[in-house]
Design an enzyme around this catalytic site. Sequence first.
Site, short mmCIF file in Angstrom:
data_model
loop_
_atom_site.label_atom_id
_atom_site.label_comp_id
_atom_site.label_asym_id
_atom_site.label_seq_id
_atom_site.Cartn_x
_atom_site.Cartn_y
_atom_site.Cartn_z
N SER A 1 61.82 84.31 55.41
CA SER A 1 61.38 85.18 54.38
C SER A 1 61.23 86.70 54.97
CB SER A 1 59.69 84.92 53.95
OG SER A 1 58.78 85.23 55.29
N VAL B 1 55.55 80.32 50.52
CA VAL B 1 56.41 80.39 49.65
C VAL B 1 57.86 80.34 49.84
CG1 VAL B 1 56.76 80.97 47.15
CG2 VAL B 1 54.72 81.85 48.34
N ALA B 2 58.08 79.79 51.32
CA ALA B 2 59.31 79.47 51.61
C ALA B 2 60.05 80.80 52.08
CB ALA B 2 60.23 78.54 51.19
N CYS B 3 61.10 81.00 51.57
CA CYS B 3 61.85 82.43 51.70
C CYS B 3 61.53 83.48 50.87
CB CYS B 3 63.46 82.15 51.70
SG CYS B 3 64.06 81.17 52.93
N SER B 4 60.54 83.42 49.82
CA SER B 4 59.99 84.47 49.11
C SER B 4 58.54 84.92 49.84
CB SER B 4 60.06 84.22 47.78
OG SER B 4 61.11 84.19 47.34
#
Length: 372
Positions: A333, A154-157
Site C-alpha cells: 500500500s 485493505v491490502a494494497c489500497s
Amino acid sequence: MTSVVISGSGLFTPPHKVSNKELVDVLNAYAEKYNSEHQAEIAAGTLAEKKSSSVEFIEKASGIKSRYVMHKEGITDLNVMHPSMVKNDPEQPPEMVLMAVEAAKQAIANSGKQASDIDMIILGSSNMQRSYPSMAVEVQQILGASGFGFDMNVACSTATFAIINAYNAIQTGNANTVLVVNPEFTTPQLDYTNRDSHFIFGDVATALIIEKQETATSANQFKIVNTSQITQFSNNIRCNHSYVDHCYDELAEDNSFFFQEGRKVFKELLPLATNTISSHIADNNWQVTDVKRMWLHQANINMNLFAAKKLLGREPEFLDAPLILDEYANTASAGSVVAFHKYQDDFKSGDKGILCSFGAGYSVGCISLEKL
C-alpha cells in the site's frame, strides 16, 4: 465544507538492499539442489521440476531491479531462504512500529507541526505484525501525540483508504490533525523458493500529515479535492495463512503467505482501476489533460504503463506516472505514497494530481490533489 490538505510527507527506507542477482543466484541453487534430490520422482512425473530464473526474466516481468529490506541475513542463504530474525522482546516495539515512527518524524518535520498537534493516528498496512494492542497506539505513545489511533488493512489500497478516513474525520470534526503512517514490512511473507513471486516485495514506510487548511503552515501543501473508493471481492490475491493454523489437525504444506493468480489479476483489476480513475476525474469536472501527474500503485511496470496509457490516450512519459519499482520493488500500500513523496517538488500552485492505489480485494482508492 472544511478544506483539508496534505501538509507533509515522510519516507523511511530500510538499511539493507537486495539485488535481483542475489535472489536469482539462491533460487537457482535451490532449484538445482531440489531437482537433483528428486530425480526419480521428476522422471516418473510425480513431481514437477523446479525451474531456474534470471535477472532478465524478473525485470521484464515486473520492472523490479532491487528492493530494500529490514533483514537481509538469511534471504540469500540456501539453507535458510527467508529473513533471519530474532524474536522481539514483547516489551519492545516491533519492526513495523519502529519503521512507522521514523517515517512519521520526517512527515511531522516537513509539515512544520509538533507531535503534540496530532490528535489521530491511522497505521495502515497490508500485513499486521501484531494484532493487538494496536500498533498505532504505540506509535502515538513514542511520538507523544494526543487523541487516539487505530490500525487498518485493505491490502494494497490501505494507504489511500487511510487518507480518506483521515479526510472524513477532519470533515466531521472528529480530528484536526491526522498522521497516516504505512509501514509495509512485506519481505517475511515471501516464499523465496517460488520463481514467480520471490522477487516481488520490498520493505518501506511512508507517512503523511493531513490537517485543516486553516491550520497548515508548511510551504508544500496539497488540497484534497475529492476522494473515491470501491471494493469488489476476489480471491485472486490472498494470504493462505492465519492465527488459526495451529488449530488444524494437519498443517498446510505450502508456505504461501502471499498467493496470486497474476494473469487473472491483470485482466480483472486493471479495468476496474482505470474505470474508477476515469470516473473520479470526471466527477471533478476535470479533463485528463488537467492532471499533471498520477501517483499510481507500484506493483508491476506493465500494469502501470497499461493504466497510464489507457487513461492518457497516449504513451506515458516518466513524470506522467512515475515508477519507483526499480529501486523499491512492490511495497504494497505504500508504493503510491513513495511515488508522491519523491515526485512532487516540481508542482506549482494550481497543478493537479491523482493519488491512486489498486490491489487485493479487489480495492481501488483515488484521491484528487491540487497544489496550493
